[in-house]
Design a protein around this motif. Structure first.
Motif, short mmCIF file in Angstrom:
data_model
loop_
_atom_site.label_atom_id
_atom_site.label_comp_id
_atom_site.label_asym_id
_atom_site.label_seq_id
_atom_site.Cartn_x
_atom_site.Cartn_y
_atom_site.Cartn_z
N ARG A 166 43.47 35.49 48.77
CA ARG A 166 43.32 36.08 50.09
C ARG A 166 42.56 35.32 51.00
O ARG A 166 42.78 35.32 52.21
CB ARG A 166 42.46 37.34 49.78
N SER A 192 49.23 41.70 37.37
CA SER A 192 48.49 43.01 38.01
C SER A 192 48.16 42.58 39.45
O SER A 192 48.07 43.64 40.37
CB SER A 192 47.57 43.64 37.16
N VAL A 193 48.10 41.39 39.85
CA VAL A 193 47.34 41.09 41.10
C VAL A 193 48.79 40.87 41.94
O VAL A 193 48.54 40.99 43.29
CB VAL A 193 46.64 39.99 41.07
N ALA A 195 51.36 42.50 42.88
CA ALA A 195 51.75 43.67 43.72
C ALA A 195 50.66 43.56 45.02
O ALA A 195 51.10 43.91 45.96
CB ALA A 195 51.73 44.90 43.04
N GLN A 196 49.25 43.59 44.69
CA GLN A 196 48.27 43.60 45.73
C GLN A 196 48.78 42.50 46.79
O GLN A 196 48.88 42.83 48.09
CB GLN A 196 46.89 43.43 45.22
N ASN A 199 51.97 43.35 48.84
CA ASN A 199 51.70 44.32 49.58
C ASN A 199 50.95 43.82 51.01
O ASN A 199 50.99 44.19 51.90
CB ASN A 199 51.09 45.48 49.05
N GLN B 281 50.53 49.02 43.34
CA GLN B 281 49.64 48.27 42.92
C GLN B 281 48.28 48.65 42.24
O GLN B 281 47.92 49.99 42.21
CB GLN B 281 49.06 47.32 44.09
N ILE B 282 47.88 47.73 41.33
CA ILE B 282 46.80 48.06 40.65
C ILE B 282 45.66 47.59 41.29
O ILE B 282 45.42 46.29 41.73
CB ILE B 282 46.50 47.53 39.23
N PRO B 283 44.53 48.17 41.80
CA PRO B 283 43.49 47.79 42.60
C PRO B 283 42.68 46.63 41.93
O PRO B 283 42.52 46.72 40.74
CB PRO B 283 42.71 48.98 42.87
N ARG B 301 39.53 50.09 37.67
CA ARG B 301 40.84 50.03 38.28
C ARG B 301 41.77 51.09 38.09
O ARG B 301 42.50 51.28 38.58
CB ARG B 301 41.43 48.66 37.71
#
Lengths: 331, 339
Positions: A166, A192-193, A195-196, A199, B281-283, B301
């Protein structure tokens, strides 16, 4: 639908070669053709995907679009200005509107710089900002990418991989560029990151109207976020055009193989996978004729006769394969 | 009889920064001939689990505690290093992620495979002859056979190649040949294809799957890539922060995930049929292994987290058919999804 808007970036017959270290003295100089005869157009606001196996010239092509790579021949137009004839000062000027984010956020951030130093560096190079203005701008940018103002004076080592990426994105966007190269932006991150970050990139694109060049080896991701795509193999364009059309109706045997090589995650309809024989040959001595010769399941004797031209099989869908008519019908 | 049975495995690393509980009491059972996948992100303890099963963790620094560790019915919990050497390669073998570091760079690949036959005295003459020369000859014959089996062409020629002369896919094939050399009961594959290109990855996994089926070998596949898992595994263990959060058959996990973490993982992978759209998404990101959250490790999460999740770690609840899930609210979440 005929495109009426003008391309933001246009490559014309780009060739890039790298000399290879000699194995012994007096050996003839040899070259790797990293990118050969690539032409493409990237339109404003779109996400343009580049896919291919490692060593096919994806990253070289991306560097070329930024004018960072000296080309042997060909022309690069960014908003109708030719980058290949510019001098250093002019290039610096243009590059303000083109930025890049890198694959590995762990090595692309200076560990001795605070977040503020990192993100404000482009502003300082551009000049004309006071310290307070810079701090405000950086804080604003950090909020856009999901970090907070409190992170300004922290150091990269305090952040996780996703957060570092980021920061990299904030640094790239601080000058509000029009064009952003994303070189495998998620492959170094945890699943798992992924997708963040993807997006976030999509949201920022919508907000700031940025054009992306998106390099990836994951075709499923490319399918999901790109509008148009180029499939490369050993420095040559194999297939090029609209993502939907290419994935729905892949014509080139290499594209077909790439698509079928991805493991699907839909448990109800397992697909038949077309297998490729062998591995990518050395780019120093690529096969004569079509570069895909030797691995192609549809090979015929004419394939090694000459390099196949890029032909438009349907609107915004180009293929470099001499057997495209018969193969296209079969598909 | 299970090829592998692990009960309550714990691995702890004391560090200067604090104690890292890498694996916190996990149970694994793999049936003979089946493939079980351990899925999780980096730092969830999946590789440490595999090393602990092979007894390859050096103690100290690691502290390993296990209630039961059985390979094909034989207890290996109390074996010494010397005794373990007889087991490794013969009863259980491992395929590592990076073939270039797993192979000796200054030794011909064929010779490296020979070593396994020689070490386990498997090349003692089928033809009745013994002696050093004959054993070496027999080992070479078997090595070439093993190389052919994994689809390496010109096996006689490749026998003499050094690792750097082979391509990535070939090297991984050599490792597979090595693992299958002594026909072990169990093979542990730790991210076997992460370093490879997609087309090569498909080839290598096909070879692995094919051999596993033919030889009825059990496979423990360690990976973070769910798409590989669906095509290889019969059973899936999902790990998060050193604990198993969900266990089920491949079909159950993909069709009907119960734990929010599994749902998040499945939602964040792109499928080839998808249109252009955002990802589920997983935060936030993984917690530090030294300071894990209180209660359920996933609660910061988790969008379904309630008060209880913040204070109490849920047990690994056993459902019918070997299915397990570690979540307080899985029933409500499931009903909510259906309703």
């Amino acid at each position: 639908m005929e495109r009426t808007d003008k391309p933001l970036l246009k490559l014309e017959n780009i060739n890039v070669t790298f000399p290879v270290k000699k194995d012994f003295p007096f050996q003839k100089r040899r070259f790797v053709k990293a990118v050969s005869d690539v032409s493409l157009e990237i339109y404003p606001g779109e996400t343009f995907g580049v896919v291919g196996e490692s060593g096919c010239g994806k990253s070289t092509l991306a560097n070329t679009t930024l004018g960072m790579q000296k080309v042997d021949s060909g022309k690069i137009f960014f908003e109708d200005k030719d980058l290949t004839v510019m001098n250093k000062r002019e290039l610096k000027e243009v590059r303000r509107s083109m930025q890049m984010i890198f694959q590995d956020p762990f090595s692309s951030l200076n560990p001795r710089f605070s977040v503020f130093d990192i993100v404000s560096e482009p502003l300082r190079i551009k000049g004309g900002y006071t310290q307070e203005e810079m701090r405000a701008l950086v804080a604003e940018m950090l909020a856009e990418v999901g970090l907070s103002e409190g992170d300004l004076d922290r150091f990269p080592s305090d952040f996780s991989g996703g957060q570092k990426q980021r920061i990299g994105i904030a640094r790239a966007l601080i000058l509000k560029p029009k064009y952003l190269v994303c070189d495998e932006p998620v492959s170094a991150l945890d699943v798992s990151v992924h997708a963040q970050i993807l997006n976030l990139l999509m949201d920022l694109q919508e907000k700031f109207h940025i054009t992306y060049l998106f390099i990836s080896h994951n075709l499923a991701v490319v399918k999901r976020i790109c509008d148009r795509v180029i499939v490369m193999y050993l420095g040559k364009v194999m297939e090029y055009g609209n993502v939907e059309r290419i994935f729905k109706n892949p014509v080139h045997p290499y594209t077909k193989a790439l698509i079928s090589a991805i493991f699907d995650t839909d448990i109800d309809c397992p697909r038949e996978r077309a297998k490729l024989k062998g591995e990518v040959p050395s780019p120093i001595n690529p096969p004569a004729g079509c570069r895909f010769c030797g691995r192609c399941p549809e090979e015929c004797p004419e394939c090694s006769q000459g390099e196949p031209p890029l032909v438009e099989v349907e609107e915004d869908h180009f293929v470099a394969c001499i057997r495209h008519t018969s193969l296209g019908e079969k598909a | 009889m299970n090829a592998l049975e692990v009960k309550n495995l714990k691995v702890i690393f004391p560090t200067e920064m604090g104690i890292v509980r890498a694996v916190e009491g996990i149970d694994i059972e793999i049936e003979q001939g089946k493939c079980a996948a351990i899925v999780g992100e980096s730092g969830c303890g999946k590789s440490v689990t595999s090393l602990a099963v092979m007894k390859l963790l050096s103690t100290p620094p690691a502290i390993v505690r296990v209630d039961k560790l059985e390979l094909g019915g034989t207890d290996i919990k109390g074996l010494t290093d010397k005794q373990m050497q007889k087991v490794r390669g013969k009863d259980v073998a491992m395929i590592f992620q990076d073939a270039l570091t797993a192979l000796n760079p200054v030794m011909q690949v064929g010779k490296q495979i020979d070593e396994i036959f020689l070490a386990h005295n498997l090349s003692d003459g089928e033809n009745g002859k013994t002696g050093r020369v004959n054993r070496k000859k027999e080992a070479k014959r078997r090595t070439i056979e093993a190389l052919k089996l994994v689809g390496i062409s010109d096996a006689e020629l490749r026998y003499k190649a050094y690792p750097h002369q082979l391509s990535g896919g070939m090297r991984q094939r050599v490792l597979i040949a090595m693992a299958f050399a002594c026909n072990p009961n169990l093979i542990i594959a730790d991210e076997p294809t992460t370093a490879l290109d997609v087309t090569i990855q498909a080839q290598v996994l096909d070879v692995l799957k094919d051999l596993q089926r033919k030889r009825n070998t059990s496979l423990m596949l360690i990976t973070h890539d769910l798409s590989i898992v669906m095509n290889m595994a019969d059973e899936i263990y999902v790990m998060y922060c050193g604990k198993i959060v969900e266990r089920g058959t491949t079909r159950e996990i993909f069709k009907d995930p119960l734990h929010p973490y599994t749902m998040g993982l499945l939602g964040s992978i792109a499928r080839i049929g998808d249109a252009k759209s955002r990802f589920v998404q997983i935060p936030s990101s993984l917690p530090s292994p030294i300071h894990k959250p209180s209660g359920c490790y996933f609660h910061p999460r988790c969008q379904y987290a309630g008060e209880r999740c913040k204070t109490e770690m849920p047990p690994l609840e056993k459902l019918e058919g070997g299915r397990c899930v570690r979540c307080w609210n899985y029933k409500e979440i499931k009903n909510g999804k259906n309703g």
